[in-house]
Enzyme design. Structure first.
Site, PDB file in Angstrom:
ATOM      1  CD  GLU A 187       8.331  -2.811  -5.999  1.00  0.00           C
ATOM      2  OE1 GLU A 187       8.256  -1.981  -5.075  1.00  0.00           O
ATOM      3  OE2 GLU A 187       7.401  -3.044  -6.794  1.00  0.00           O
ATOM      4  CB  SER A 191       0.505   3.964  -5.659  1.00  0.00           C
ATOM      5  OG  SER A 191       1.733   3.446  -6.084  1.00  0.00           O
ATOM      6  CG  ASN A 195      11.731   3.862 -18.624  1.00  0.00           C
ATOM      7  OD1 ASN A 195      12.282   2.969 -17.978  1.00  0.00           O
ATOM      8  ND2 ASN A 195      11.463   3.762 -19.908  1.00  0.00           N
ATOM      9  N   GLY A 217       0.825  -1.212   0.000  1.00  0.00           N
ATOM     10  CA  GLY A 217       0.000   0.000   0.000  1.00  0.00           C
ATOM     11  C   GLY A 217       0.856   1.256   0.000  1.00  0.00           C
ATOM     12  CB  SER A 226      -0.392  -5.945  -7.206  1.00  0.00           C
ATOM     13  OG  SER A 226       0.044  -5.018  -8.150  1.00  0.00           O
TER      14      SER A 226
HETATM   15  C1  LIG Z   1       1.099  -3.290 -12.923  1.00  0.00           C
HETATM   16  C2  LIG Z   1       1.247  -2.332 -11.790  1.00  0.00           C
HETATM   17  C3  LIG Z   1       1.185  -2.817 -10.486  1.00  0.00           C
HETATM   18  C4  LIG Z   1       1.293  -1.917  -9.425  1.00  0.00           C
HETATM   19  N1  LIG Z   1       1.199  -2.418  -8.151  1.00  0.00           N
HETATM   20  C5  LIG Z   1       1.288  -1.558  -7.106  1.00  0.00           C
HETATM   21  C6  LIG Z   1       1.131  -2.047  -5.766  1.00  0.00           C
HETATM   22  O1  LIG Z   1       0.913  -3.254  -5.528  1.00  0.00           O
HETATM   23  N2  LIG Z   1       1.199  -1.157  -4.753  1.00  0.00           N
HETATM   24  C7  LIG Z   1       1.437   0.175  -4.974  1.00  0.00           C
HETATM   25  O2  LIG Z   1       1.530   0.913  -3.994  1.00  0.00           O
HETATM   26  N3  LIG Z   1       1.566   0.670  -6.230  1.00  0.00           N
HETATM   27  C8  LIG Z   1       1.489  -0.165  -7.293  1.00  0.00           C
HETATM   28  N4  LIG Z   1       1.598   0.326  -8.579  1.00  0.00           N
HETATM   29  C9  LIG Z   1       1.690   1.788  -8.791  1.00  0.00           C
HETATM   30  C10 LIG Z   1       3.055   2.278  -9.264  1.00  0.00           C
HETATM   31  O3  LIG Z   1       3.990   2.234  -8.235  1.00  0.00           O
HETATM   32  C11 LIG Z   1       2.835   3.699  -9.811  1.00  0.00           C
HETATM   33  O4  LIG Z   1       2.035   3.576 -10.975  1.00  0.00           O
HETATM   34  C12 LIG Z   1       4.142   4.373 -10.152  1.00  0.00           C
HETATM   35  O5  LIG Z   1       4.848   4.696  -8.984  1.00  0.00           O
HETATM   36  C13 LIG Z   1       3.906   5.683 -10.965  1.00  0.00           C
HETATM   37  O6  LIG Z   1       3.010   6.510 -10.301  1.00  0.00           O
HETATM   38  P1  LIG Z   1       1.723   7.109 -11.044  1.00  0.00           P
HETATM   39  O7  LIG Z   1       1.014   5.989 -11.722  1.00  0.00           O
HETATM   40  O8  LIG Z   1       0.972   7.910 -10.039  1.00  0.00           O
HETATM   41  O9  LIG Z   1       2.300   8.049 -12.182  1.00  0.00           O
HETATM   42  P2  LIG Z   1       2.838   9.546 -11.991  1.00  0.00           P
HETATM   43  O10 LIG Z   1       3.744   9.587 -10.819  1.00  0.00           O
HETATM   44  O11 LIG Z   1       1.667  10.475 -11.984  1.00  0.00           O
HETATM   45  O12 LIG Z   1       3.697   9.753 -13.314  1.00  0.00           O
HETATM   46  C14 LIG Z   1       3.118  10.121 -14.563  1.00  0.00           C
HETATM   47  C15 LIG Z   1       4.268  10.382 -15.549  1.00  0.00           C
HETATM   48  O13 LIG Z   1       5.045  11.514 -15.105  1.00  0.00           O
HETATM   49  C16 LIG Z   1       6.418  11.161 -15.001  1.00  0.00           C
HETATM   50  N5  LIG Z   1       7.056  11.827 -13.856  1.00  0.00           N
HETATM   51  C17 LIG Z   1       6.567  11.928 -12.587  1.00  0.00           C
HETATM   52  N6  LIG Z   1       7.446  12.568 -11.794  1.00  0.00           N
HETATM   53  C18 LIG Z   1       8.521  12.883 -12.563  1.00  0.00           C
HETATM   54  C19 LIG Z   1       9.773  13.536 -12.315  1.00  0.00           C
HETATM   55  N7  LIG Z   1      10.081  13.989 -11.105  1.00  0.00           N
HETATM   56  N8  LIG Z   1      10.638  13.679 -13.348  1.00  0.00           N
HETATM   57  C20 LIG Z   1      10.325  13.218 -14.598  1.00  0.00           C
HETATM   58  N9  LIG Z   1       9.149  12.593 -14.888  1.00  0.00           N
HETATM   59  C21 LIG Z   1       8.265  12.417 -13.883  1.00  0.00           C
HETATM   60  C22 LIG Z   1       6.406   9.650 -14.761  1.00  0.00           C
HETATM   61  O14 LIG Z   1       7.639   9.068 -15.141  1.00  0.00           O
HETATM   62  C23 LIG Z   1       5.237   9.205 -15.637  1.00  0.00           C
HETATM   63  O15 LIG Z   1       5.664   9.081 -16.975  1.00  0.00           O
HETATM   64  C24 LIG Z   1       1.492  -0.536  -9.675  1.00  0.00           C
HETATM   65  C25 LIG Z   1       1.551  -0.064 -10.984  1.00  0.00           C
HETATM   66  C26 LIG Z   1       1.417  -0.940 -12.027  1.00  0.00           C
HETATM   67  C27 LIG Z   1       1.476  -0.393 -13.418  1.00  0.00           C
END
Ligand SMILES: Cc1cc2nc3c(=O)[nH]c(=O)nc-3n(C[C@H](O)[C@H](O)[C@H](O)COP(=O)(O)OP(=O)(O)OC[C@H]3O[C@@H](n4cnc5c(N)ncnc54)[C@H](O)[C@@H]3O)c2cc1C
Length: 399
Positions: A255, A139, A377, A137, A172
């Site tokens: 991780e 995100s 990335n 937990g 997840s």
């Molecule tokens: C298949 C899958 C399983 C997952 N499972 C879990 C889970 O079990 N538990 C959990 O807690 N989370 C989980 N996640 C969430 C995951 O950790 C987040 O999706 C991830 O950290 C990105 O956060 P966001 O989706 O809020 O995207 P955002 O943080 O909103 O990012 C959006 C875009 O902006 C870019 N960006 C953001 N900040 C910057 C910066 N400072 N510099 C340059 N670019 C930037 C990012 O690279 C991305 O391209 C999962 C995600 C996926 C896809």
């Protein structure tokens, strides 16, 4: 573990260990478990969860869970080389995606390092035995890459227990889990990575609601998790109050590194499926496909050696080499997904149950997520620039 006295003897020990794992897998991944072969991996997590939990207990009975953990906590304390052998043979036999991955690979090693004796005694044996499953937990809707923006709150009660209120997202397999670890704000008014705490909560309670998120491929592997005065007991805090960021980052390092060792072995199997499809669809003579297959083979080998280099030290903490690892494997895997679709051509455009096509379509869909979870990335490149190359830090909001 002690250094080998005689390398030649050690090699033959390794060969004996390899056949021990292969024999065990052949004998046990049979009967009712045979249908799990090569199933339950990325993009296929929802496949037969109950049977896969039984499989976890089968592994546990054979002593094949948590093989890298210290013996004192129920592991086998295998060297990295032996862990690699174990995962190679597991993947070669078609061992299914591990339901216990978050417990065994993430929270378990974190508790080994940062948990107190009571937490270790309470939680680690149940992970080793395949009795309890965990969700992560971290995100929230406004805290993904910017995890320090966590808004979920936790408050300590007079009796020492905690109340947790807020929302997590993309969690997840929460629907299949017994426990969740959360990062929550324990100091009211604090900002950024200060004032956070790391808590362990049982999911089966009235203060927690789990809502599945339906995905484009039809599955619902992850969820929204809502906390409304959810209860964590008085021994649920890992580390001290306010130390949540330190614990959360230590877990993320695991991780991004050691926990992906098993996954990498699965990639080798997927790669062999791409080659089989290239032969079946007649594009194994196409020079550009051949070139991409050769590059993928080189990448697979590079990944293996980098993993060995990275993990040569302490298996629970990672060195500088680890910084490039997540970026490398996730991009390699995403490219393999693209290659798979190009190999399939128009046969890959429609949903299919063909055993040659379906797994590659899943690979393509799911590998799009690899460059997002566990650090996107862009975040990985920031880490490489700042921590690896010592470049100036990206400006961050004041805490
Ligand atoms: C298949 C899958 C399983 C997952 N499972 C879990 C889970 O079990 N538990 C959990 O807690 N989370 C989980 N996640 C969430 C995951 O950790 C987040 O999706 C991830 O950290 C990105 O956060 P966001 O989706 O809020 O995207 P955002 O943080 O909103 O990012 C959006 C875009 O902006 C870019 N960006 C953001 N900040 C910057 C910066 N400072 N510099 C340059 N670019 C930037 C990012 O690279 C991305 O391209 C999962 C995600 C996926 C896809």
């Amino acid at each position: 573990m002690n250094a080998p006295m005689n390398p030649a003897a050690n090699l033959s020990d390794d060969a004996a260990f390899r056949s021990e794992v292969a024999d065990w897998m052949r004998t046990h991944l049979s009967g009712r478990f045979a249908q799990l072969r090569h199933r339950g991996g990325p993009g296929d997590e929802a496949f037969e969860p109950t049977l896969r939990k039984d499989w976890e207990r089968e592994l546990a009975a054979g002593g094949w869970t948590c093989v890298g953990w210290p013996r004192a906590h129920g592991g086998r304390e295998l060297s990295i080389a032996r862990q690699v052998i174990f995962y190679e043979e597991y993947a070669r036999a078609g061992g299914p995606g591990r339901m216990g991955h978050i417990g065994e690979g993430l929270i378990g090693p974190t508790l080994v390092k940062y948990g107190n004796a009571a937490q270790q005694a309470r939680f680690l044996p149940a992970i080793v035995a395949g009795r309890e499953y965990w969700a992560q937990g971290y995100s929230e809707p406004n805290a993904g890459s910017d995890l320090a923006n966590v808004q979920t709150r936790c408050t300590r009660q007079a009796d020492g227990s905690w109340r947790v209120t807020g929302q997590k997202i993309w969690t997840s397999l929460a629907q299949e889990s017994d426990w969740i670890f959360v990062v929550a704000r324990s100091e009211p008014g604090s900002k950024g990575n200060k004032g956070l705490s790391f808590l362990l909560l049982p999911l089966a309670q009235s203060g927690i609601q789990i809502r599945p998120i339906r995905q484009l491929n039809g599955g619902a592997e992850f969820n929204e998790v809502f906390f409304d005065e959810a209860i964590a007991d008085s021994d649920a805090l890992v580390g001290a109050p306010g130390e949540g960021w330190k614990i959360a980052m230590a877990l993320l390092e695991i991780e991004r590194g050691v926990s992906t060792l098993g996954q990498q072995m699965h990639f080798a199997h997927e790669f062999s499926c791409v080659i089989a499809a290239a032969k079946a669809f007649g594009c194994d003579r196409d020079p550009s496909i051949r070139d991409r297959i050769a590059r993928a083979a080189t990448g697979l080998r590079t990944m293996r050696y980098n993993a060995l280099r990275m993990l040569a030290g302490d298996a629970l903490s990672l060195g500088r080499e680890a910084l490039i690892y997540k970026y490398f494997w996730s991009n390699w895997h995403r490219d393999l997904g693209r290659l798979a679709m190009d190999v399939l051509g128009s046969a890959g455009d429609l949903p299919s149950d063909d055993p040659l096509i379906r797994p590659l379509q899943q690979l393509f869909f799911f590998s799009r997520a690899d460059t997002i979870y566990g650090g996107t990335n862009e975040i990985q490149l920031n880490l490489i620039a700042e921590r690896g190359l010592g470049m100036p830090r990206e400006p961050r909001p004041a805490a």
